[in-house]
Design a protein around this motif. Sequence first.
Motif, short mmCIF file in Angstrom:
data_model
loop_
_atom_site.label_atom_id
_atom_site.label_comp_id
_atom_site.label_asym_id
_atom_site.label_seq_id
_atom_site.Cartn_x
_atom_site.Cartn_y
_atom_site.Cartn_z
N ILE A 107 0.85 -1.18 0.00
CA ILE A 107 0.00 0.00 0.00
C ILE A 107 0.89 1.24 0.00
CG2 ILE A 107 -2.00 -1.07 1.08
CD1 ILE A 107 -1.16 0.02 3.73
N GLU A 108 0.53 2.21 -0.82
CA GLU A 108 1.32 3.43 -0.94
C GLU A 108 0.40 4.62 -1.05
OE1 GLU A 108 4.60 3.49 -0.86
OE2 GLU A 108 4.97 1.32 -1.04
N ALA A 109 0.70 5.68 -0.32
CA ALA A 109 0.01 6.96 -0.53
C ALA A 109 0.39 7.47 -1.91
CB ALA A 109 0.40 7.95 0.54
N ILE A 110 -0.58 7.97 -2.65
CA ILE A 110 -0.29 8.48 -4.00
C ILE A 110 0.73 9.60 -3.90
CG2 ILE A 110 -1.28 9.65 -6.00
CD1 ILE A 110 -3.88 8.12 -5.43
N ALA A 111 1.76 9.47 -4.73
CA ALA A 111 2.90 10.38 -4.66
C ALA A 111 2.50 11.82 -4.91
CB ALA A 111 3.96 9.96 -5.67
N GLU A 112 3.11 12.73 -4.17
CA GLU A 112 2.94 14.15 -4.44
C GLU A 112 3.71 14.50 -5.71
OE1 GLU A 112 3.98 16.37 -0.98
OE2 GLU A 112 2.54 15.34 0.30
N ASP A 113 3.27 15.55 -6.37
CA ASP A 113 3.83 15.90 -7.68
C ASP A 113 5.35 16.03 -7.68
OD1 ASP A 113 1.31 15.86 -8.76
OD2 ASP A 113 1.02 18.04 -8.67
N HIS A 114 5.90 16.59 -6.62
CA HIS A 114 7.35 16.83 -6.58
C HIS A 114 8.15 15.54 -6.48
CE1 HIS A 114 7.85 15.96 -2.27
NE2 HIS A 114 6.69 16.56 -2.10
N ALA A 115 7.49 14.42 -6.09
CA ALA A 115 8.20 13.16 -5.90
C ALA A 115 8.09 12.23 -7.11
CB ALA A 115 7.65 12.44 -4.67
N VAL A 116 7.22 12.56 -8.06
CA VAL A 116 6.94 11.65 -9.18
C VAL A 116 8.18 11.37 -10.02
CG1 VAL A 116 5.67 11.39 -11.34
CG2 VAL A 116 4.49 12.18 -9.27
N GLU A 127 10.37 1.24 -21.61
CA GLU A 127 9.17 0.79 -22.31
C GLU A 127 7.90 1.04 -21.50
OE1 GLU A 127 10.82 -2.96 -20.23
OE2 GLU A 127 11.59 -1.15 -21.22
N GLU A 128 8.03 1.23 -20.20
CA GLU A 128 6.85 1.47 -19.37
C GLU A 128 6.29 2.88 -19.58
OE1 GLU A 128 7.42 -1.47 -15.56
OE2 GLU A 128 8.75 0.26 -15.70
N ARG A 129 7.07 3.75 -20.16
CA ARG A 129 6.57 5.11 -20.44
C ARG A 129 5.49 5.09 -21.52
NH1 ARG A 129 9.54 8.89 -17.84
NH2 ARG A 129 11.57 8.21 -17.04
N GLY A 135 -6.28 5.99 -17.95
CA GLY A 135 -6.85 7.14 -17.27
C GLY A 135 -6.18 7.51 -15.97
N LEU A 136 -5.17 6.77 -15.55
CA LEU A 136 -4.44 7.14 -14.33
C LEU A 136 -3.66 8.42 -14.57
CD1 LEU A 136 -2.92 3.67 -13.30
CD2 LEU A 136 -4.95 4.77 -12.33
N THR A 137 -3.58 9.24 -13.57
CA THR A 137 -2.72 10.41 -13.66
C THR A 137 -1.26 9.96 -13.60
OG1 THR A 137 -2.58 10.76 -11.27
CG2 THR A 137 -4.46 11.76 -12.42
N ARG A 138 -0.37 10.88 -13.95
CA ARG A 138 1.05 10.54 -13.89
C ARG A 138 1.46 10.12 -12.47
NH1 ARG A 138 6.19 14.63 -15.05
NH2 ARG A 138 7.84 13.07 -14.73
N ALA A 139 0.97 10.84 -11.46
CA ALA A 139 1.31 10.50 -10.07
C ALA A 139 0.73 9.14 -9.68
CB ALA A 139 0.80 11.58 -9.13
N GLU A 140 -0.50 8.86 -10.10
CA GLU A 140 -1.11 7.57 -9.78
C GLU A 140 -0.36 6.42 -10.45
OE1 GLU A 140 -5.80 8.86 -9.13
OE2 GLU A 140 -5.06 8.36 -11.15
N PHE A 141 0.04 6.62 -11.71
CA PHE A 141 0.76 5.56 -12.41
C PHE A 141 2.13 5.32 -11.80
CE2 PHE A 141 3.49 4.19 -16.07
CZ PHE A 141 3.04 2.87 -16.09
N ALA A 142 2.83 6.38 -11.45
CA ALA A 142 4.14 6.22 -10.80
C ALA A 142 4.00 5.47 -9.48
CB ALA A 142 4.79 7.59 -10.58
N THR A 143 2.98 5.81 -8.72
CA THR A 143 2.75 5.13 -7.44
C THR A 143 2.38 3.68 -7.67
OG1 THR A 143 1.93 7.23 -6.54
CG2 THR A 143 1.51 5.24 -5.25
#
Length: 218
Positions: A107-116, A127-129, A135-143
Amino acid sequence: MSQPASDALPALPLTPRLAQRLAWIAPGWAPRDLPPAQRRQAEFQAGRQLAAQLLAALDAPVTQVGVAADRSPVWPEGFVGSISHSRRLVAVAVARRRDVRAVGIDIEAIAEDHAVEAIESVCMRPEERGVDTGGLTRAEFATLLFSAKEAFYKCMQPLTRIAFDFPDVSITRIDPARQCLELRLLRAATAEFGPGHRFQCGYRRAQGHVYTALEIGH
């Protein structure tokens, strides 16, 4: 004192073969008010207490979970499990070894923008890019990327005794309708789990967190 209804938590994406629980660490829990060492100890104790409850529910003769040199849990003989926590939540999944070979949850808190960007630099393969994130946001996908690979490690390391790293596995597909993603192993591990082996990892999003789970059956 219970959490309000709006704070309802989802079930982890696991089969009924496992006993599982996801809970707030404590009502009114304010981790920022504690020194780091005291906060980590409270999180650790919450995980062990929850694990003991689930082991008791499965009629385990021993409900204490040990600690390995790397601080990973050592489960009683005949049982497998996984523990995860954020600063506010704790999750545990446990099963009898005869029913499940291995399990990993995270379980992870969704990352704040500065940490993405930092997360991407550590755990994202080139290749994961290009993966359709559904529909996930960039922060949600990174998390989600970080969390799924953590769940993979927790599941596979006790089973294979291989010290996997983030680049060793890649997300190839995300299915938002099923809330499931596919992971592809990119390194040799064992005769059973080699390059190209694919794994299904369930995920959920709620309460500002991402939850991932991977299990290996017989």
